[in-house]
Design a protein around this motif. Structure first.
Motif, short mmCIF file in Angstrom:
data_model
loop_
_atom_site.label_atom_id
_atom_site.label_comp_id
_atom_site.label_asym_id
_atom_site.label_seq_id
_atom_site.Cartn_x
_atom_site.Cartn_y
_atom_site.Cartn_z
N ILE A 250 7.07 15.11 8.37
CA ILE A 250 5.73 15.23 9.11
C ILE A 250 5.98 16.21 10.16
O ILE A 250 5.14 17.17 10.49
CB ILE A 250 5.48 13.98 9.76
CG1 ILE A 250 5.00 12.92 8.45
CG2 ILE A 250 4.20 13.90 10.70
CD1 ILE A 250 4.65 11.51 8.90
N GLU B 24 0.38 3.76 -3.12
CA GLU B 24 -0.14 5.11 -2.64
C GLU B 24 0.92 6.26 -2.87
O GLU B 24 0.50 7.29 -2.85
CB GLU B 24 -0.77 5.07 -1.40
CG GLU B 24 -1.76 4.10 -1.04
CD GLU B 24 -2.09 3.96 0.42
OE1 GLU B 24 -1.26 4.35 1.20
OE2 GLU B 24 -3.17 3.09 0.80
N THR C 246 3.60 6.52 -0.87
CA THR C 246 4.42 7.04 0.00
C THR C 246 5.66 6.88 -0.17
O THR C 246 6.57 7.72 0.28
CB THR C 246 3.89 6.28 1.20
OG1 THR C 246 2.53 6.45 1.36
CG2 THR C 246 4.62 6.63 2.76
N VAL C 247 6.00 5.81 -0.86
CA VAL C 247 7.53 5.39 -1.44
C VAL C 247 7.37 5.11 -2.82
O VAL C 247 6.59 4.73 -3.40
CB VAL C 247 8.27 4.31 -0.69
CG1 VAL C 247 8.43 4.65 0.75
CG2 VAL C 247 7.39 2.89 -0.72
N ASP C 248 8.38 5.38 -3.65
CA ASP C 248 8.47 5.18 -5.19
C ASP C 248 9.20 3.90 -5.47
O ASP C 248 9.51 3.47 -6.65
CB ASP C 248 9.16 6.28 -5.86
CG ASP C 248 8.20 7.33 -5.83
OD1 ASP C 248 7.03 7.19 -6.25
OD2 ASP C 248 8.68 8.69 -5.72
N LYS D 37 10.21 9.09 6.65
CA LYS D 37 9.15 10.31 6.38
C LYS D 37 8.98 11.02 7.65
O LYS D 37 8.21 12.02 7.42
CB LYS D 37 8.14 9.69 5.94
CG LYS D 37 7.31 8.45 6.67
CD LYS D 37 6.20 7.77 6.23
CE LYS D 37 5.48 7.06 7.14
NZ LYS D 37 4.37 6.03 6.62
N LYS D 38 9.41 10.50 8.85
CA LYS D 38 8.90 11.24 10.14
C LYS D 38 9.43 13.02 10.15
O LYS D 38 8.53 13.65 10.39
CB LYS D 38 9.36 10.73 11.20
CG LYS D 38 8.65 9.32 11.48
CD LYS D 38 8.95 8.76 12.79
CE LYS D 38 8.27 7.76 13.29
NZ LYS D 38 8.24 6.68 12.52
N VAL E 225 11.91 3.42 5.89
CA VAL E 225 11.33 4.67 5.09
C VAL E 225 11.63 5.84 6.23
O VAL E 225 11.20 5.99 7.49
CB VAL E 225 9.50 4.55 5.26
CG1 VAL E 225 9.03 5.57 4.64
CG2 VAL E 225 9.33 3.29 4.17
N THR F 252 8.60 -0.16 8.36
CA THR F 252 8.47 0.99 7.88
C THR F 252 9.36 1.94 8.58
O THR F 252 10.15 2.86 7.93
CB THR F 252 7.13 1.61 8.16
OG1 THR F 252 6.04 0.79 7.47
CG2 THR F 252 6.66 3.07 7.78
N SER G 259 1.01 -1.16 -0.05
CA SER G 259 0.01 0.08 0.00
C SER G 259 0.94 1.37 -0.07
O SER G 259 0.56 2.20 -0.70
CB SER G 259 -0.93 -0.04 1.07
OG SER G 259 -1.81 -0.98 1.14
N MET G 260 1.95 1.31 0.89
CA MET G 260 2.85 2.45 0.79
C MET G 260 3.51 2.50 -0.61
O MET G 260 3.63 3.70 -1.12
CB MET G 260 4.00 1.86 1.78
CG MET G 260 3.82 2.05 3.15
SD MET G 260 4.96 2.21 4.11
CE MET G 260 6.07 0.98 3.58
#
Length: 813
Positions: free
Chosen positions: A473, A211, A213-215, A469-470, A467, A463, A207-208
């Protein structure tokens, strides 16, 4: 060989819509079954069919998962779990080229030869199977499917130059994790997909990627088995894999199966190599681009009609070879080897007296080995399950539930969570064998719930690991609020604008993803400053209030389940060094106050766990002072029969006084009562190990006599209530019990026989050493019956030990 005119082979490369065709075809019939190569793919197809006809009409059956409404008409299964005993109008099996697979080929071949639909049977797969299928089934129909998009080779790419929407292929978990970490550093993150993941973890990771969120996604070759993802480029980090037998190069058809995941429907796809992957040959590149592979010439096979009249006959039928040269006896004998091993065990062999028990053993031997290289764990479970079912008719469900509950531990590394998931998959498999279990719903629900919990935790761990990503955020939150609000919640988590960014463990501050968060210097300064203020408040409350410190068997210190530090070797046993876990968030003066507070509390605990060394200061008696000095010097145990300790005699009143202070006087020894109690025994052992050995050793078993303890010091044994006699140790309480029994009547000669050995459950060799220790001399007898006399203790005239307190006291008198 049967030839069926209703047999259809749908052959072609990836991205031809074969699976979609089979689903649509099945739904034109009143009932049907589709067998798929992976549990993940079975779950994906199940959801598609449910969306078309509803949950009540669809059943999902895999080794580890069963959703079986009584009204189900359509069965979506893994190939191994296909209900071959049932009759269906429509039967389909996907990826039939796996008949040539070393590990699972014989299962696919069995379905190819023996499973048919009443009206129509479809086998889907690569067109590399066309020639052998035509020769085996000349009256069958072949439906050829063409790829709907172009697949092109784009050369070798570094990770930095990988195009977006790329899947990087690796063939073991270590490589998957290593590549994902590199992509995180260069690209911000990657999803991870492996066959060992549960469907829930896999779907969350996918899903990440889907969607955005990652490529990027890093995956094993499980991605090649029909999993539909929006991939534009498949990049190989290696073209070698271990296939269960050897580490080999992938065939062109296997590379094509994986590369074909790129480009879906009419959108073109690409494939490439990356990192240290060996270059693809021009022939391989052309084969993949044109979907032109070497034809498969043989299929792996195993006899399906087995003889369960005896283990010998069963093995003989399993070893049977086909008369058809195109069918090669499978070389993957894991289940056969498991059968041989289990049947060789005496415990199992005694139960193999009927066909049903032999068949059960074979069924248990075919349970998938989810533990891989942990052979003992796997085989021990199989033995216990087999014996359970044979002896009582069913598996011991409470035991299975207990084992499954142990897995609901969400702490640990990715590998540890993955291992727990593998073990949960084992119990999922067992819970779905309804004929082995009675009232299995509790076990089934628990196993599924455990898988869900572990899947969530593993997804979160993956994750967090791969990943970054924090930071984005947090910065977004800061820009919106123009201020930073840092606080600690009741679980000791540190919240930044209501988002958990770390946790306080005792006095140690742990910032989650500190490397990412503190890339921003402003955030680092502000968060650190506010966390320090909060920690000082937390420490002040600790210093100024009553606390209860728990010492565990590892010497760790806990307050309200929070670890605050640990004990280490100090200047003496009763004064261990205290280490308080902390980092730069706690200032020096506060740390010293905490240390002073903890020292005071630990001192009280130590005196309860061991003994109070200040006891002699409370008693005004020189003989007692000397006795206590000797007792403490010998770490709590004094041999009363040792002539060295006979320089002074304590009166009955003096002994009574010591008894009131928890000192026991026995026939042979005096000792602190605390040393023979079960309470705190593990802590006494841990702290004693640290003091004498500098590390915590494994504690000996709780038995009356320990053997082969030459590497354990006598003083350390004293701390857990043992005395050392030659190369064994005897519980002092047990020795006293023996001494009391022997000396209950005075005799000139003592007689010991089998009844005595039986009463105390000791061998004649142990009795011999104990009697010698107690001052006996053997005068006659054998190992079963012997005669002994008690030697009188001679006056001790050797040179006195001038450090002995009894000697010092004697001189004063």
């Amino acid at each position: 060989m049967d030839e069926n005119e209703n047999l259809v082979f749908v052959l072609g490369p990836t991205n031809t819509g074969k699976t979609y065709y089979a689903i649509e075809k099945m739904l034109t019939y009143p009932n049907g079954v589709i067998g798929l190569p992976l549990r993940l793919l079975a779950r994906e197809v199940y959801e598609k069919v449910v969306n078309k006809v509803g949950k009540l009409k669809v059943s999902l059956v895999t080794g580890e998962e069963q959703i079986s409404p009584t009204t189900a008409k359509y069965f979506i299964t893994t190939v191994e779990a296909m209900p071959t005993e049932k009759s269906f109008d429509f039967v389909a099996v996907d990826e039939i080229q796996l008949c040539n697979d070393f590990e699972r080929g014989h299962v696919f071949t069995d379905r190819l030869l023996n499973f048919r639909g009443n009206i129509e049977t479809l086998f889907l797969g690569s067109d590399s199977m066309e020639n052998i299928l035509k020769s085996m089934f000349p009256k069958s129909s072949i439906l050829e499917k063409k790829r709907r998009s172009k697949l092109s080779f784009i050369g070798k790419k570094g990770l930095l130059s990988l195009p977006k929407r790329s899947a990087v292929i690796a063939f073991n978990s270590n490589d998957v994790y290593s590549i994902a970490s590199k992509i995180k550093a260069l690209k911000g993150g990657a999803a991870v997909v492996m066959g060992s993941l549960s469907p829930q973890t896999r779907n969350s990771q996918v899903s990440m990627f889907e969607e955005g969120t990652v490529d990027y996604i890093v995956a094993t070759d499980a991605i090649g088995m029909g999993l539909n993802l929006d991939i534009k480029n498949a990049s190989f980090s290696s073209i070698r894999k271990f296939d269960g037998k050897e580490n080999r190069f992938l065939k062109d058809s296997e590379l094509g199966q994986i590369a074909g995941r790129a480009g879906r429907n009419i959108e073109d796809g690409a494939f490439s190599t990356t990192l240290n992957c060996q270059n693809l040959t021009n022939k391989t590149i052309k084969s993949i681009e044109t979907n032109n592979y070497q034809a498969i010439e043989f299929l792996f096979w195993r006899e399906s009609s087995l003889d369960f009249s005896s283990v010998y006959n069963l093995l003989k039928s399993l070893e049977k070879k086909s008369t058809d040269p195109r069918l090669i006896k499978t070389q993957n004998k894991r289940d056969e080897n498991t059968l041989k091993f289990l049947s060789s065990l005496k415990l199992i062999r005694e139960k193999l007296f009927c066909e049903s028990n032999i068949k059960l053993l074979w069924d248990i031997s075919t349970i998938p080995d989810y533990f891989k290289n942990l052979d003992n764990i796997f085989s021990d479970l199989l033995v216990k399950i087999y014996c359970n079912i044979v002896d009582s008719g069913y598996l011991n469900t409470p035991w299975a539930i207990s084992e499954t509950k142990k897995l609901q531990n969400l702490e640990g590394s990715i590998d540890m969570l993955t291992f727990r998931l593998a073990k949960t998959r084992f119990w999922n498999y067992i819970s779905n064998r309804t004929h082995w279990t009675k009232n299995n719903q509790d076990l089934k629900q628990l196993a599924l719930e455990t898988e869900r919990l572990l899947s969530d935790a593993l997804h979160q761990r993956l994750t967090n690991e791969f990943v970054d990503k924090k930071l984005r955020i947090f910065l977004k939150e800061y820009n919106l609020k123009k201020s930073l609000e840092v606080k600690i919640n009741p679980n000791n988590e540190i919240l930044l604008n209501e988002r958990a960014i770390g946790k306080i463990y005792g006095f140690l501050v742990k910032i989650y993803d500190q490397e990412s968060l503190f890339k921003n210097k402003f955030l680092k300064i502000e968060v650190s400053k506010k966390v320090k203020l909060l920690l000082e408040q937390y420490a002040s409350h600790f210093i100024n209030n009553n606390i209860n410190i728990i010492i565990d068997r590892e010497g760790d210190l806990y307050v309200n389940l929070n670890k605050i530090g640990y004990l280490w070797k100090g200047k003496n046993l009763l004064e261990p060094k205290i280490i308080i876990n902390n980092n730069h968030y706690l200032n020096q003066s506060t740390y010293l106050k905490i240390l002073e507070k903890v020292n005071l509390e630990i001192k009280k605990k130590i005196y309860i766990i061991f003994w109070n060394p200040e006891l002699s200061s409370k008693i005004n008696n020189r003989k007692i002072h000397s006795f206590l000095f000797s007792l403490d010097k010998n770490f709590g145990v004094v041999n009363l029969n040792d002539p060295k300790n006979d320089l002074i005699k304590l009166s009955i009143d003096e002994k009574k006084s010591l008894f009131k202070n928890n000192i026991i006087f026995g026939k042979s020894h005096a000792f602190y009562k605390s040393l023979v109690l079960k309470n705190y025994k593990d802590i006494r052992w841990a702290l004693g190990s640290l003091y004498f050995k500098g590390k915590i050793m494994k504690m000996p078993p709780n038995v009356n006599v320990l053997v082969d303890i030459k590497n354990i010091s006598e003083n350390l044994l004293h701390l857990i209530g043992y005395i050392k006699i030659k190369n064994m140790a005897v519980k002092v309480s047990f020795l006293e019990k023996i001494a009391i029994f022997i000396f209950r009547r005075k005799k000139s000669m003592y007689y010991f026989d089998y009844c005595f050995l039986y009463k105390f459950k000791i061998s004649s060799f142990i009795l011999h050493d104990i009697l010698m220790f107690l001052g006996f001399t053997k005068i006659a007898g054998t190992s079963n019956v012997s005669y002994w006399i008690k030697q009188k203790i001679k006056n001790y005239k050797s040179t006195y030990d001038k450090d002995n307190p009894f000697y010092v006291l004697k001189k004063l008198q």
